[in-house]
Design a protein around this motif. Structure first.
Motif, PDB file in Angstrom:
ATOM      1  N   THR A 235       0.856  -1.182   0.000  1.00  0.00           N
ATOM      2  CA  THR A 235       0.000   0.000   0.000  1.00  0.00           C
ATOM      3  C   THR A 235       0.898   1.239   0.000  1.00  0.00           C
ATOM      4  N   VAL A 236       0.496   2.252  -0.821  1.00  0.00           N
ATOM      5  CA  VAL A 236       1.212   3.520  -0.859  1.00  0.00           C
ATOM      6  C   VAL A 236       0.461   4.503   0.024  1.00  0.00           C
ATOM      7  N   VAL A 237       1.082   4.857   1.140  1.00  0.00           N
ATOM      8  CA  VAL A 237       0.452   5.800   2.057  1.00  0.00           C
ATOM      9  C   VAL A 237       0.605   7.220   1.513  1.00  0.00           C
ATOM     10  N   GLU A 238       1.803   7.591   1.152  1.00  0.00           N
ATOM     11  CA  GLU A 238       2.101   8.894   0.553  1.00  0.00           C
ATOM     12  C   GLU A 238       3.085   8.677  -0.591  1.00  0.00           C
ATOM     13  N   ALA A 239       2.778   9.264  -1.725  1.00  0.00           N
ATOM     14  CA  ALA A 239       3.633   9.092  -2.902  1.00  0.00           C
ATOM     15  C   ALA A 239       4.966   9.821  -2.690  1.00  0.00           C
ATOM     16  N   GLY A 240       5.969   9.312  -3.383  1.00  0.00           N
ATOM     17  CA  GLY A 240       7.291   9.943  -3.327  1.00  0.00           C
ATOM     18  C   GLY A 240       7.505  10.888  -4.519  1.00  0.00           C
ATOM     19  N   TYR A 241       8.392  11.828  -4.323  1.00  0.00           N
ATOM     20  CA  TYR A 241       8.702  12.803  -5.378  1.00  0.00           C
ATOM     21  C   TYR A 241      10.228  12.985  -5.459  1.00  0.00           C
ATOM     22  N   ARG A 242      10.677  13.172  -6.683  1.00  0.00           N
ATOM     23  CA  ARG A 242      12.108  13.408  -6.902  1.00  0.00           C
ATOM     24  C   ARG A 242      12.303  14.318  -8.108  1.00  0.00           C
ATOM     25  N   ILE A 243      13.446  14.984  -8.111  1.00  0.00           N
ATOM     26  CA  ILE A 243      13.846  15.848  -9.228  1.00  0.00           C
ATOM     27  C   ILE A 243      15.191  15.339  -9.731  1.00  0.00           C
ATOM     28  N   GLY A 244      15.150  14.730 -10.910  1.00  0.00           N
ATOM     29  CA  GLY A 244      16.369  14.115 -11.406  1.00  0.00           C
ATOM     30  C   GLY A 244      16.757  12.934 -10.538  1.00  0.00           C
ATOM     31  N   ASP A 245      17.974  12.967 -10.013  1.00  0.00           N
ATOM     32  CA  ASP A 245      18.437  11.907  -9.110  1.00  0.00           C
ATOM     33  C   ASP A 245      18.204  12.255  -7.645  1.00  0.00           C
ATOM     34  N   ARG A 246      17.708  13.426  -7.395  1.00  0.00           N
ATOM     35  CA  ARG A 246      17.505  13.866  -6.016  1.00  0.00           C
ATOM     36  C   ARG A 246      16.097  13.511  -5.560  1.00  0.00           C
ATOM     37  N   VAL A 247      16.021  12.775  -4.478  1.00  0.00           N
ATOM     38  CA  VAL A 247      14.735  12.384  -3.910  1.00  0.00           C
ATOM     39  C   VAL A 247      14.295  13.478  -2.952  1.00  0.00           C
ATOM     40  N   VAL A 248      13.194  14.113  -3.287  1.00  0.00           N
ATOM     41  CA  VAL A 248      12.654  15.165  -2.427  1.00  0.00           C
ATOM     42  C   VAL A 248      11.963  14.542  -1.216  1.00  0.00           C
ATOM     43  N   ARG A 249      11.217  13.522  -1.488  1.00  0.00           N
ATOM     44  CA  ARG A 249      10.591  12.784  -0.385  1.00  0.00           C
ATOM     45  C   ARG A 249      10.425  11.335  -0.804  1.00  0.00           C
ATOM     46  N   ALA A 250      10.827  10.423   0.080  1.00  0.00           N
ATOM     47  CA  ALA A 250      10.673   9.008  -0.200  1.00  0.00           C
ATOM     48  C   ALA A 250       9.202   8.618  -0.077  1.00  0.00           C
ATOM     49  N   ALA A 251       8.825   7.624  -0.849  1.00  0.00           N
ATOM     50  CA  ALA A 251       7.434   7.156  -0.806  1.00  0.00           C
ATOM     51  C   ALA A 251       7.202   6.359   0.485  1.00  0.00           C
ATOM     52  N   ARG A 252       6.200   6.701   1.185  1.00  0.00           N
ATOM     53  CA  ARG A 252       5.846   6.007   2.423  1.00  0.00           C
ATOM     54  C   ARG A 252       4.848   4.891   2.087  1.00  0.00           C
ATOM     55  N   VAL A 253       5.290   3.673   2.402  1.00  0.00           N
ATOM     56  CA  VAL A 253       4.540   2.505   1.944  1.00  0.00           C
ATOM     57  C   VAL A 253       4.405   1.466   3.053  1.00  0.00           C
ATOM     58  N   VAL A 254       3.464   0.552   2.802  1.00  0.00           N
ATOM     59  CA  VAL A 254       3.317  -0.647   3.619  1.00  0.00           C
ATOM     60  C   VAL A 254       3.940  -1.799   2.848  1.00  0.00           C
ATOM     61  N   VAL A 255       4.828  -2.552   3.491  1.00  0.00           N
ATOM     62  CA  VAL A 255       5.621  -3.556   2.788  1.00  0.00           C
ATOM     63  C   VAL A 255       5.098  -4.948   3.175  1.00  0.00           C
ATOM     64  N   SER A 256       4.893  -5.769   2.140  1.00  0.00           N
ATOM     65  CA  SER A 256       4.535  -7.172   2.351  1.00  0.00           C
ATOM     66  C   SER A 256       5.813  -7.975   2.481  1.00  0.00           C
ATOM     67  N   MET A 257       5.924  -8.716   3.634  1.00  0.00           N
ATOM     68  CA  MET A 257       7.132  -9.474   3.927  1.00  0.00           C
ATOM     69  C   MET A 257       6.860 -10.963   3.738  1.00  0.00           C
ATOM     70  N   PRO A 258       7.740 -11.712   3.071  1.00  0.00           N
ATOM     71  CA  PRO A 258       7.546 -13.172   2.972  1.00  0.00           C
ATOM     72  C   PRO A 258       7.780 -13.834   4.342  1.00  0.00           C
ATOM     73  N   GLN A 259       7.015 -14.920   4.630  1.00  0.00           N
ATOM     74  CA  GLN A 259       7.167 -15.606   5.919  1.00  0.00           C
ATOM     75  C   GLN A 259       8.411 -16.468   5.885  1.00  0.00           C
ATOM     76  N   SER A 260       9.087 -16.503   7.008  1.00  0.00           N
ATOM     77  CA  SER A 260      10.306 -17.305   7.129  1.00  0.00           C
ATOM     78  C   SER A 260       9.933 -18.715   7.547  1.00  0.00           C
TER      79      SER A 260
END
Length: 260
Positions: A235-260
């Motif tokens: 899930t994307v909580v807040e989208a990320g933005y960047r200008i060129g190679d510079r990341v203005v803000r990283a995307a805040r997300v919910v990550v699905s983790m595989p079970q060990s």
């Protein structure tokens, strides 16, 4: 002063006949006195000298002519060629000596004592000016490149400031779009905003299902997923933005983790 009497003066002059007689007698006496004396053989010295002298002179000339060239040899063509070859060799030696002297004395830029000639001084100054001009040109190019880079950075800083200030509003637009609560007019406004940021090089990223990348994603929550084989964006909580190679803000997300 007594008066001049022409008649008395003419009577005192001698007669012409008497003058002619005296001249004739003088001429006869002079002719006898000028006769050359005779020699003992009855011939005069003038006659003897007139006859014998040319003969002696001719004989002396013949003797001198015959004696002078007796030792000389006639000149031949070989002698002329030899002399020409010697003259050419001498000219070549002279030319080589002059070239050596010129090389020793120096080129046109230096005098014999090693000092610069006016031409050499002018060349030296021209080389110095050219070097200074090239150095100034290199410095100007570096300055121009640095100013262009700084201007681009300043432009990006301005865009970043504007984008950072508008991030909360952009996040609200994304939430409204996600829940389907946006009418057509509001969609048109949101589309114009996205195109405007894209025009200034602003790129939006962060989508559901893409691989998790810690360099551009910020995991706000991790949840185990038995079907997940690797960490993915759930899930994307807040989208990320960047200008060129510079990341203005990283995307805040919910990550699905595989079970060990």
């Amino acid at each position: 002063m007594s008066d001049f009497n022409k008649d008395d003066y003419l009577k005192d002059l001698p007669d012409v006949d008497s003058l002619n007689g005296e001249n004739a007698s003088g001429t006869a006496g002079g002719s006898h006195e000028q006769n050359a004396p005779t020699t003992a053989g009855g011939q005069s010295d003038a006659a003897a000298s007139g006859v014998d002298q040319p003969h002696h002179e001719a004989s002396d000339a013949n003797k001198a002519g015959s004696a002078a060239p007796s030792d000389a040899k006639p000149a031949t063509a070989a002698d002329g060629n030899k002399q020409a070859a010697q003259s050419a060799q001498a000219d070549a030696q002279r030319a080589s000596a002059d070239a050596a002297d010129n090389g020793k004395d120096g080129d046109a830029d230096h005098d014999k004592d090693g000092s610069l000639t006016p031409l050499g001084q002018a060349k030296k100054e021209a080389a110095e000016y050219l070097e200074a001009l090239q150095r100034e040109r290199a410095e100007f190019i570096n300055y121009r490149n640095r100013m262009n880079k700084e201007r681009e950075q300043s432009r990006q800083y301005g865009i970043v400031d504007v984008l950072t200030s508008l991030l909360p509003a952009l996040d609200d637009i994304d939430r409204i779009r996600e829940h389907g609560q946006m009418d057509d007019s509001f969609k048109a406004v949101a589309t114009k905003i996205d195109k405007t940021f894209a025009k200034f090089g602003v790129e939006k990223f962060g989508e559901k299902g893409e691989d998790f990348d810690p360099t551009k994603h910020e995991a706000v929550l991790q949840k185990p997923d038995p079907e997940a084989k690797k960490e993915t964006v759930d899930t994307v909580v807040e989208a990320g933005y960047r200008i060129g190679d510079r990341v203005v803000r990283a995307a805040r997300v919910v990550v699905s983790m595989p079970q060990s």
